[in-house]
Design a protein around this motif. Structure first.
Motif, mmCIF file in Angstrom:
data_model
loop_
_atom_site.group_PDB
_atom_site.id
_atom_site.type_symbol
_atom_site.label_atom_id
_atom_site.label_comp_id
_atom_site.label_asym_id
_atom_site.label_seq_id
_atom_site.Cartn_x
_atom_site.Cartn_y
_atom_site.Cartn_z
ATOM 1 N N VAL A 24 0.878 -1.177 0.000
ATOM 2 C CA VAL A 24 0.000 0.000 0.000
ATOM 3 C C VAL A 24 0.909 1.220 0.000
ATOM 4 C CG1 VAL A 24 -1.814 1.273 1.174
ATOM 5 C CG2 VAL A 24 -1.816 -1.228 1.247
ATOM 6 N N ALA A 62 -10.237 -1.775 -0.648
ATOM 7 C CA ALA A 62 -9.629 -1.850 -1.980
ATOM 8 C C ALA A 62 -8.543 -2.924 -2.015
ATOM 9 C CB ALA A 62 -9.046 -0.492 -2.363
ATOM 10 N N LEU A 63 -7.768 -3.011 -0.946
ATOM 11 C CA LEU A 63 -6.708 -4.011 -0.858
ATOM 12 C C LEU A 63 -7.283 -5.423 -0.875
ATOM 13 C CD1 LEU A 63 -3.671 -4.711 -0.249
ATOM 14 C CD2 LEU A 63 -4.289 -4.565 2.175
ATOM 15 N N THR A 72 -17.063 3.014 -5.675
ATOM 16 C CA THR A 72 -16.467 2.449 -4.468
ATOM 17 C C THR A 72 -17.552 1.924 -3.537
ATOM 18 O OG1 THR A 72 -14.652 4.035 -4.658
ATOM 19 C CG2 THR A 72 -14.912 2.933 -2.534
ATOM 20 N N VAL A 82 -9.333 2.111 1.840
ATOM 21 C CA VAL A 82 -8.099 1.526 1.301
ATOM 22 C C VAL A 82 -8.005 0.052 1.682
ATOM 23 C CG1 VAL A 82 -5.575 1.599 1.389
ATOM 24 C CG2 VAL A 82 -6.880 3.729 1.226
ATOM 25 N N ILE A 122 -4.127 -1.537 -8.040
ATOM 26 C CA ILE A 122 -5.378 -0.808 -7.841
ATOM 27 C C ILE A 122 -5.017 0.635 -7.497
ATOM 28 C CG2 ILE A 122 -7.333 -0.504 -6.259
ATOM 29 C CD1 ILE A 122 -7.356 -3.573 -6.024
ATOM 30 N N VAL A 131 -1.706 -1.445 -3.963
ATOM 31 C CA VAL A 131 -2.650 -0.326 -3.912
ATOM 32 C C VAL A 131 -1.859 0.975 -3.973
ATOM 33 C CG1 VAL A 131 -4.448 0.852 -2.616
ATOM 34 C CG2 VAL A 131 -4.324 -1.649 -2.582
ATOM 35 N N GLY A 170 -10.797 -5.112 -3.969
ATOM 36 C CA GLY A 170 -10.736 -4.368 -5.217
ATOM 37 C C GLY A 170 -10.251 -5.213 -6.377
ATOM 38 N N THR A 195 -6.398 4.222 -5.904
ATOM 39 C CA THR A 195 -7.459 4.926 -5.181
ATOM 40 C C THR A 195 -7.181 6.426 -5.258
ATOM 41 O OG1 THR A 195 -6.308 4.836 -3.037
ATOM 42 C CG2 THR A 195 -7.775 3.000 -3.586
ATOM 43 N N LYS A 202 -1.051 -7.954 -4.430
ATOM 44 C CA LYS A 202 -1.885 -6.765 -4.614
ATOM 45 C C LYS A 202 -1.039 -5.518 -4.347
ATOM 46 C CE LYS A 202 -5.889 -7.368 -5.020
ATOM 47 N NZ LYS A 202 -7.069 -7.115 -4.195
#
Length: 329
Positions: A79, A229-230, A287, A226, A173, A121, A233, A175, A119
């Motif tokens: 992230v 999303a992690l 979202t 967030v 992803i 972000v 997403g 954001t 992943k």
């Protein structure tokens, strides 16, 4: 997700995110990669710095070698908060913003690709969309039209992140959030500037006529988004995160002064910022629909708790003003 790399975790949003994740997921291990620039405050990590599931690595994302040190152990997800983020500073030092936000993000993407992270972000901003008129909202389909060196550097990093998904298949992803606020925000930002100056009965500068409008998002709501999303997403997608809390800078300042019982005469109109965007406002429908997120903290509630936190945090502020907060670095 077992081991997460968070960049910029000594900063305002990054430290709140780490705190949130360690409380919510006790089995999660977090590595915090942070260069400890002026805005990186070790005091922000007080609640979790001794947690055995947390480790800080001092490293600058502009250095590919320093990033590699953070990937020595297996990293499952990234992230990416680390960025130069103050618009005024970007006007005076645009090269630093390009190096950190664009080259730094490239270095991080490349190392994540080498290690096949599950992943990635990339945390960005609504400022990449430019400026709105009095009506309408930014959606994920809005064209990128940045108007400051800061916004341009973030737009550049967004496009690099997008390219790593489409070219290499890296599960990226993006954001894009509206203006964050809450406890532990560095005093150069608007809301803490208003609060800290008002507490000392000092003049509070308001750019132009103060009618520029921002959509305010509490940092805790941002952290929840967030996290979603992690975990949920879809790679390659962009998710806008907005607070549904629009207010002009002037009305915001007046509201905070009223909370503090301070006179509006403390406000002082100053020459407008170069390239000052008129209005930001986000439509977070995607979202909300895909991730099940919506803001939970209304602006009145969030401002009240934020003002109270600063009033009660004299030592935190004193250590920043004196420079002592950097003593342990």
């Amino acid at each position: 997700m077992i081991r997460l790399l968070v960049t910029g975790g000594l900063g305002f949003i990054g430290s709140h995110f780490i705190e949130y994740m360690l409380e919510k997921y006790p089995s999660l291990h977090i590595v915090n990669l942070d260069a400890a620039t002026y805005a990186g405050n070790p005091d922000n990590t007080e609640s979790f710095r001794n947690n055995p599931s947390y480790r800080w690595i001092r490293g600058d994302i502009r250095s590919a070698e320093q990033i590699r040190q953070a990937f020595v152990d297996q990293i499952d997800g990234v992230v990416h908060f680390a960025a130069e983020s103050h618009v005024d500073r970007s006007i005076s030092t645009p090269d630093l913003f390009a190096e950190t936000n664009v080259l730094g993000t490239l270095n991080l993407l490349e190392e994540a690709r080498r290690h096949n992270v599950k992943k990635f972000v990339h945390v960005s901003t609504d400022e990449v969309y430019g400026s709105l008129g009095d009506d309408g909202f930014f959606t994920e389909q809005s064209p990128l039209a940045p108007n400051s060196p800061y916004a341009a550097s973030k737009a550049g990093s967004d496009l690099l992140a997008r390219s790593y998904y489409h070219t290499y298949g890296l599960p990226v992803i993006i954001t894009r959030c509206s203006n964050n606020y809450g406890p532990r925000q560095f005093p150069e930002k608007l809301i803490p500037t208003i609060i800290t100056r008002a507490l000392k009965n000092r003049k509070i500068p308001i750019y132009g006529d103060g009618k520029n409008v921002r959509d305010w998002l509490h940092v805790t709501d941002h952290c929840r988004a967030v996290d979603l999303a992690l975990r949920q997403g879809s790679p390659g997608e962009v998710y806008n995160i907005g607070g549904h809390n629009e207010m002009s800078n002037l009305k915001l300042a007046e509201y905070i002064l009223d909370l503090l019982g301070k006179p509006h005469s403390l406000l002082e109109f100053v020459t407008d910022r170069l390239g000052h965007d008129n209005r930001y406002a986000i439509d977070p429908s995607k979202t909300q629909g895909e991730l099940g997120w919506k803001p939970a903290i209304y602006l009145a509630e969030g401002l009240d708790s934020t003002v109270k936190w600063y009033v009660q945090s004299e030592e935190w502020l004193r250590r920043i003003e004196s420079g002592e907060y950097r003593g342990g670095l």
